[in-house]
Write a protein that holds these residues in place. Structure first.
Motif, PDB file in Angstrom:
ATOM      1  N   LEU A  30       9.577 -11.848 -10.049  1.00 54.06           N
ATOM      2  CA  LEU A  30      10.247 -10.634 -10.544  1.00 54.06           C
ATOM      3  C   LEU A  30      11.328 -10.129  -9.594  1.00 54.06           C
ATOM      4  CD1 LEU A  30       7.125  -8.654 -11.812  1.00 54.06           C
ATOM      5  CD2 LEU A  30       8.869  -9.779 -13.222  1.00 54.06           C
ATOM      6  N   GLU A  31      11.498 -10.817  -8.472  1.00 49.39           N
ATOM      7  CA  GLU A  31      12.433 -10.380  -7.429  1.00 49.39           C
ATOM      8  C   GLU A  31      12.104  -8.961  -6.971  1.00 49.39           C
ATOM      9  OE1 GLU A  31      16.413 -11.113  -8.841  1.00 49.39           O
ATOM     10  OE2 GLU A  31      16.075 -13.278  -8.894  1.00 49.39           O
ATOM     11  N   GLY A  32      10.806  -8.735  -6.814  1.00 55.16           N
ATOM     12  CA  GLY A  32      10.309  -7.447  -6.358  1.00 55.16           C
ATOM     13  C   GLY A  32       9.654  -7.576  -4.998  1.00 55.16           C
ATOM     14  N   VAL A  33       8.843  -6.599  -4.678  1.00 57.04           N
ATOM     15  CA  VAL A  33       8.146  -6.546  -3.395  1.00 57.04           C
ATOM     16  C   VAL A  33       6.647  -6.595  -3.650  1.00 57.04           C
ATOM     17  CG1 VAL A  33       7.650  -5.089  -1.380  1.00 57.04           C
ATOM     18  CG2 VAL A  33       9.984  -5.250  -2.258  1.00 57.04           C
ATOM     19  N   PHE A  34       5.955  -7.405  -2.846  1.00 54.22           N
ATOM     20  CA  PHE A  34       4.503  -7.505  -2.909  1.00 54.22           C
ATOM     21  C   PHE A  34       3.891  -6.946  -1.645  1.00 54.22           C
ATOM     22  CE2 PHE A  34       0.737  -9.776  -1.399  1.00 54.22           C
ATOM     23  CZ  PHE A  34      -0.165  -9.414  -2.389  1.00 54.22           C
ATOM     24  N   GLU A  35       2.805  -6.217  -1.804  1.00 54.40           N
ATOM     25  CA  GLU A  35       1.985  -5.806  -0.670  1.00 54.40           C
ATOM     26  C   GLU A  35       0.519  -5.926  -1.050  1.00 54.40           C
ATOM     27  OE1 GLU A  35       4.522  -2.769   1.977  1.00 54.40           O
ATOM     28  OE2 GLU A  35       3.670  -1.855   0.162  1.00 54.40           O
ATOM     29  N   ASP A  36      -0.293  -6.226  -0.047  1.00 53.90           N
ATOM     30  CA  ASP A  36      -1.734  -6.346  -0.234  1.00 53.90           C
ATOM     31  C   ASP A  36      -2.380  -5.041   0.191  1.00 53.90           C
ATOM     32  OD1 ASP A  36      -4.484  -6.981  -0.067  1.00 53.90           O
ATOM     33  OD2 ASP A  36      -3.992  -9.088   0.271  1.00 53.90           O
ATOM     34  N   GLY A  37      -3.089  -4.417  -0.724  1.00 55.09           N
ATOM     35  CA  GLY A  37      -3.758  -3.161  -0.414  1.00 55.09           C
ATOM     36  C   GLY A  37      -4.709  -3.264   0.766  1.00 55.09           C
ATOM     37  N   ASP A  38      -5.285  -4.443   0.974  1.00 55.20           N
ATOM     38  CA  ASP A  38      -6.196  -4.625   2.108  1.00 55.20           C
ATOM     39  C   ASP A  38      -5.509  -4.329   3.439  1.00 55.20           C
ATOM     40  OD1 ASP A  38      -8.322  -5.325   0.502  1.00 55.20           O
ATOM     41  OD2 ASP A  38      -8.131  -7.485   0.863  1.00 55.20           O
ATOM     42  N   ASP A  39      -4.203  -4.550   3.514  1.00 53.53           N
ATOM     43  CA  ASP A  39      -3.470  -4.304   4.757  1.00 53.53           C
ATOM     44  C   ASP A  39      -3.426  -2.824   5.115  1.00 53.53           C
ATOM     45  OD1 ASP A  39      -2.985  -7.020   4.946  1.00 53.53           O
ATOM     46  OD2 ASP A  39      -0.978  -6.880   4.075  1.00 53.53           O
ATOM     47  N   PHE A  40      -3.733  -1.957   4.164  1.00 49.49           N
ATOM     48  CA  PHE A  40      -3.683  -0.522   4.388  1.00 49.49           C
ATOM     49  C   PHE A  40      -5.053   0.094   4.678  1.00 49.49           C
ATOM     50  CE2 PHE A  40       0.080  -1.701   2.043  1.00 49.49           C
ATOM     51  CZ  PHE A  40       1.078  -1.007   2.716  1.00 49.49           C
ATOM     52  N   HIS A  41      -6.113  -0.750   4.677  1.00 48.58           N
ATOM     53  CA  HIS A  41      -7.439  -0.247   5.051  1.00 48.58           C
ATOM     54  C   HIS A  41      -7.436   0.140   6.518  1.00 48.58           C
ATOM     55  CE1 HIS A  41     -10.320  -0.647   1.808  1.00 48.58           C
ATOM     56  NE2 HIS A  41      -9.894  -1.858   1.519  1.00 48.58           N
ATOM     57  N   PRO A  42      -8.037   1.269   6.858  1.00 50.22           N
ATOM     58  CA  PRO A  42      -8.174   1.605   8.273  1.00 50.22           C
ATOM     59  C   PRO A  42      -9.169   0.645   8.945  1.00 50.22           C
ATOM     60  CG  PRO A  42      -9.328   3.214   6.919  1.00 50.22           C
ATOM     61  CD  PRO A  42      -8.601   2.285   5.979  1.00 50.22           C
ATOM     62  N   PRO A  43      -9.076   0.507  10.257  1.00 47.81           N
ATOM     63  CA  PRO A  43      -9.980  -0.401  10.976  1.00 47.81           C
ATOM     64  C   PRO A  43     -11.464  -0.137  10.693  1.00 47.81           C
ATOM     65  CG  PRO A  43      -8.222   0.308  12.433  1.00 47.81           C
ATOM     66  CD  PRO A  43      -8.078   1.103  11.154  1.00 47.81           C
ATOM     67  N   ALA A  44     -11.845   1.120  10.521  1.00 44.26           N
ATOM     68  CA  ALA A  44     -13.255   1.436  10.258  1.00 44.26           C
ATOM     69  C   ALA A  44     -13.727   0.819   8.941  1.00 44.26           C
ATOM     70  CB  ALA A  44     -13.467   2.946  10.241  1.00 44.26           C
ATOM     71  N   ASN A  45     -12.879   0.834   7.913  1.00 45.74           N
ATOM     72  CA  ASN A  45     -13.251   0.219   6.634  1.00 45.74           C
ATOM     73  C   ASN A  45     -13.407  -1.293   6.791  1.00 45.74           C
ATOM     74  OD1 ASN A  45     -13.031   2.750   5.481  1.00 45.74           O
ATOM     75  ND2 ASN A  45     -11.521   2.159   3.957  1.00 45.74           N
ATOM     76  N   LYS A  46     -12.464  -1.918   7.485  1.00 43.95           N
ATOM     77  CA  LYS A  46     -12.538  -3.366   7.685  1.00 43.95           C
ATOM     78  C   LYS A  46     -13.788  -3.737   8.475  1.00 43.95           C
ATOM     79  CE  LYS A  46      -7.598  -4.347   7.369  1.00 43.95           C
ATOM     80  NZ  LYS A  46      -6.420  -4.889   8.036  1.00 43.95           N
ATOM     81  N   THR A  78      12.668  -0.829  -4.685  1.00 45.38           N
ATOM     82  CA  THR A  78      12.636  -2.133  -5.334  1.00 45.38           C
ATOM     83  C   THR A  78      12.478  -1.956  -6.845  1.00 45.38           C
ATOM     84  OG1 THR A  78      11.497  -4.295  -5.371  1.00 45.38           O
ATOM     85  CG2 THR A  78      10.122  -2.352  -4.995  1.00 45.38           C
ATOM     86  N   PRO A  79      13.030  -2.881  -7.633  1.00 44.57           N
ATOM     87  CA  PRO A  79      12.869  -2.748  -9.093  1.00 44.57           C
ATOM     88  C   PRO A  79      11.416  -2.921  -9.541  1.00 44.57           C
ATOM     89  CG  PRO A  79      14.103  -4.746  -8.543  1.00 44.57           C
ATOM     90  CD  PRO A  79      13.880  -4.000  -7.267  1.00 44.57           C
ATOM     91  N   TYR A  80      10.659  -3.777  -8.838  1.00 48.95           N
ATOM     92  CA  TYR A  80       9.244  -3.990  -9.165  1.00 48.95           C
ATOM     93  C   TYR A  80       8.437  -3.993  -7.882  1.00 48.95           C
ATOM     94  CZ  TYR A  80      10.801  -5.533 -13.753  1.00 48.95           C
ATOM     95  OH  TYR A  80      11.374  -5.592 -14.988  1.00 48.95           O
ATOM     96  N   TYR A  81       7.344  -3.272  -7.920  1.00 51.53           N
ATOM     97  CA  TYR A  81       6.409  -3.248  -6.805  1.00 51.53           C
ATOM     98  C   TYR A  81       5.101  -3.826  -7.311  1.00 51.53           C
ATOM     99  CZ  TYR A  81       3.435  -1.385  -3.052  1.00 51.53           C
ATOM    100  OH  TYR A  81       2.550  -1.240  -2.015  1.00 51.53           O
ATOM    101  N   VAL A  82       4.628  -4.882  -6.647  1.00 53.37           N
ATOM    102  CA  VAL A  82       3.370  -5.527  -7.014  1.00 53.37           C
ATOM    103  C   VAL A  82       2.383  -5.268  -5.885  1.00 53.37           C
ATOM    104  CG1 VAL A  82       2.228  -7.692  -7.616  1.00 53.37           C
ATOM    105  CG2 VAL A  82       4.606  -7.300  -8.324  1.00 53.37           C
ATOM    106  N   LEU A  83       1.268  -4.648  -6.230  1.00 54.77           N
ATOM    107  CA  LEU A  83       0.244  -4.281  -5.256  1.00 54.77           C
ATOM    108  C   LEU A  83      -1.055  -4.980  -5.601  1.00 54.77           C
ATOM    109  CD1 LEU A  83      -0.712  -2.391  -2.891  1.00 54.77           C
ATOM    110  CD2 LEU A  83      -1.314  -0.730  -4.693  1.00 54.77           C
TER     111      LEU A  83
END
Length: 171
Positions: A30-46, A78-83
């Motif tokens: 889609l020529e958008g941006v991808f991010e993994d929600g796991d990357d936003f977990h705080p260290p305590a959650n991980k 970005t035109p499309y954000y994929v999370l």
């Protein structure tokens, strides 16, 4: 062609369903941006998950607030954000959707059998989510009719093609 109002696609499902791989390929297509929600977990959650303890809702609420803010921020970049985000319960999806107008955010569930997902979890290396938590995730998963379901019993490229075809059908 995708619906013109669609800005965010949340690729959801249990751990091991392929959210990161599929989400990344989808964003690329889609020529958008991808991010993994796991990357936003705080260290305590991980740390909690790594020890084999499932998160509770009190652990999740701050994380979902961060993800929602990220969704809003990315709409301007970005035109499309994929999370990629598990988003297993309707209330979690509500937190991500917040006050969005209908059609601006879609949830796509990567759907597969317990056996297939367990096999995939067993094959991956270096992820903080242990295989022992699969049963608790499957028990928590509550897909609602608004969630678009796509089978993971195919290649990642075929899954992305199915997602695009399903999203285009909703246009």
């Amino acid at each position: 062609m995708l619906p013109s109002e669609l800005k965010t696609i949340v690729v959801m499902g249990v751990s091991g369903s392929g959210k990161s791989v599929v989400g990344s390929l989808l964003a690329e297509k889609l020529e958008g941006v991808f991010e993994d929600g796991d990357d936003f977990h705080p260290p305590a959650n991980k740390a909690k998950m790594s020890s084999g303890t499932p998160l509770n809702d009190d652990d999740r609420w701050p994380w979902y607030a961060v993800l929602r803010q990220r969704i809003e921020d990315m709409r301007h970049l970005t035109p499309y954000y994929v999370l990629a985000c598990s988003a297993l319960k309707p209330i979690y999806r509500d937190k991500l959707r917040a006050h969005d107008a209908e059609g601006t955010l879609e949830f796509v569930l990567l759907d597969g059998t317990k056996e297939l997902i367990a096999e995939r979890i067993g094959a991956r290396k270096g992820h903080f989510m242990p295989p022992a938590l699969l049963d608790s995730q499957l028990a928590t998963l509550d897909p609602t009719p608004d969630v678009l379901r796509v089978s993971i019993d195919q290649t990642p490229e075929e899954i992305v093609a199915d997602i695009l075809k399903t999203l285009e059908a909703t246009a």
